[in-house]
Design a protein around this motif. Sequence first.
Motif, PDB file in Angstrom:
ATOM      1  N   ASP A 538      39.503  47.815  34.059  1.00  0.00           N
ATOM      2  CA  ASP A 538      39.208  47.328  35.401  1.00  0.00           C
ATOM      3  C   ASP A 538      37.908  47.861  36.011  1.00  0.00           C
ATOM      4  N   GLU A 539      37.576  49.096  35.675  1.00  0.00           N
ATOM      5  CA  GLU A 539      36.400  49.713  36.274  1.00  0.00           C
ATOM      6  C   GLU A 539      35.098  48.961  35.933  1.00  0.00           C
ATOM      7  N   ASP A 540      35.040  48.405  34.722  1.00  0.00           N
ATOM      8  CA  ASP A 540      33.790  47.794  34.271  1.00  0.00           C
ATOM      9  C   ASP A 540      33.870  46.293  34.037  1.00  0.00           C
ATOM     10  N   LYS A 542      35.491  42.410  34.916  1.00  0.00           N
ATOM     11  CA  LYS A 542      36.209  41.645  35.946  1.00  0.00           C
ATOM     12  C   LYS A 542      37.131  40.588  35.342  1.00  0.00           C
ATOM     13  N   LYS A 581      27.161  47.838  41.571  1.00  0.00           N
ATOM     14  CA  LYS A 581      27.651  47.777  40.194  1.00  0.00           C
ATOM     15  C   LYS A 581      28.071  46.355  39.844  1.00  0.00           C
ATOM     16  N   LYS A 583      30.117  43.988  37.497  1.00  0.00           N
ATOM     17  CA  LYS A 583      31.151  43.932  36.462  1.00  0.00           C
ATOM     18  C   LYS A 583      30.890  42.730  35.575  1.00  0.00           C
TER      19      LYS A 583
END
Length: 648
Positions: A538-540, A542, A581, A583
């Motif tokens: 999830d952090e990087d 989508k 950032k 994604k």
Amino acid sequence: MSDTIETHEFQTEARQLLDLMIHSVYSNKDIFLRELISNASDAMDKRKFESVKNPEFMDDGTELTIFIESDADERTLTIHDRGIGMSHDEVKDLIGTIAKSGTKEFIKNLQENKETASPDMIGQFGVGFYASYMVADRVELVTRRAGEEMATRWESAGEGTYTMEEVSKDEVGTSITLHLKPTDDEDGMQDYTQEWVLRNIVKTYSDFVSYPIQMNIEREEIERDEEGNPVEGAEAQKIITLETLNSMKAIWLKDKKDTTDEEVNEFYKHISHDWNEPLDVIRAKIEGMLEYRLMLFIPSKAPVDMFYRDAKFGVQLYVKRVFIMDDCKELLPDYLRFVKGVVDSEDLSLNVSREILQQDRQVKKMGNGVVNKVLDALKKLKNNEEKYNTFWNEFGAAFKEGLYNDHENRDTLLELLQCQSSMEDEGSLTTLQSYVDRMKDGQEEIYYLAGESRQAVENSPHLEAFKEKGYEVLYFTDPVDDIWLQQVTEYQGKTFQSVGKGEAELGSEEEKKEAEESRKEKQETFGSLLEKMKEDLDEDIKEVRLSSRLTSSAACLVQDQGDMTPQMEKLMAQMGQDVPKQKRILELNPDHPVLEKLQGIFDADQSSTELKDYSELLFGQAMLAEGGQLKDPGRFAKLVSELMVQAI
Ligand code: ADP
Ligand code: MG
């Protein structure tokens, strides 16, 4: 006269350069004179220019000339000019140091290629004054700055140090005396005290210099009677006449048929400080509301500082044959900064300043005209493939800046654009027109991929399906490409489409439909697995979805249509901008066996930590495959090792 003599050390780079000059192996030593004359001529341009604001700089009624004086017995050669001169501090700054950007690289290059070094290299860097040390073992310089009473005497044998002292000098200007080395035929060193030697060099290199280059010429003459016969018993008499050695004709005023290629090339070298022949010459005479002449050049080599922010560029501006300024940027947009040459206006006023130039509507119009002439010339040059490729390889990266800066000429610039392509070998280039001509039936978009290098792009997993189905993809590998591709969306009604963005629907309508259906089916099979992977990443990431662009790789990273490319992100960060950032989307190859295996793990245990590790590995792989950087390389390496232990 002062009795204090200061001794100073040359700056490191200056010392290295001098050392190279003293021990030079250059075959053509004659060029030292051209450098000194060009400096003299520059200095007189400056004096004229500064006297617009300070009329007293010129009010002594002196004629601006260059005077060459030689002494065969003393083996000295002196070049006197009536230029702006230098103050004490200027001598120190201008002669004792080299302030140009890129000097270090230049010296390194020269040192590494000592054997093969050619005068081109000196010229390219304009280390002009130091060229004296190719022919002299000691150089003296006496100079008086316009507006100052006293003069400075500088002297050096070129080895580490120089001395300076205050002296008096009658005239404003500079005199440079070379204490010549012994002549040596093998070394290519002529006797530079000889009239004919000097005359030849001046004619070859400095004929068009716009100030008289003069010399006292000595002749023996015998008195003659009215019939022209020598008078009996008369002794030969020495007669000295002051002769001007150069023609001073402004070459840009001459018709093409009245000039030789050599002459034109010499002129180019003089104004550009480049030693290579130009790639192309552009001449034009514009008449009507605005009248001007131009002689412009496309160099054959890019200068080292083309991408330095403080690099000088622009044409020389003349008004009615009078030099006004160097590096006139107002007549050329940045993306044509490699163009050199002269623009000579009939309409501008002689004391036109930079400020006026920036606002003047006439100047704007002239600038547009100049750009048109350059673009016309490039269109013509395109018919010569070899030359045009040279142009593109040297200047293409700068030229492409025009695609987002020069809206008016965008269509022309797109016609002039050269691209690398999946259908061409490295080194060959293609045009957008050829791309469109080769497009497959039903293909509506121009496919491209931007990246760091040809190699990185060529091996990218994004290309797999395109390659397999025979679609041509353009490769863009200059940093500037990402910028213009954001603004230029189409060519001849065909949109530019990155193969790393959006969905990749290829083939006929029918094929597309089929592919779509099979994907839907698989989506159902793998749906929950993909959801789980997305949660883990999830952090990087989508979205995790099935790909239509992969045929052999397991995974790749793509973006939504409107997202910023990773290259663009990097570029913005380099420019110091805050970038939120971005994604990306992780696409998986539905036909890759790894997917089945993952599904197996998922079916056995929906919250398996192993699954998370594999997701990370797939993400890392996809990142590496496109030449990107891993967030945590250490962790990635650990995961790979663990996997190896299991497999071996
Ligand atoms: P460049 O001419 O490319 O700047 P040079 O080594 O030939 O490099 O000269 C360095 C600088 O020294 C010049 O830019 C100029 O400011 C100054 N200079 C050299 N010769 C003269 C001269 N005859 N009169 C006034 N200034 C000079
Ligand atoms: Mg110079």
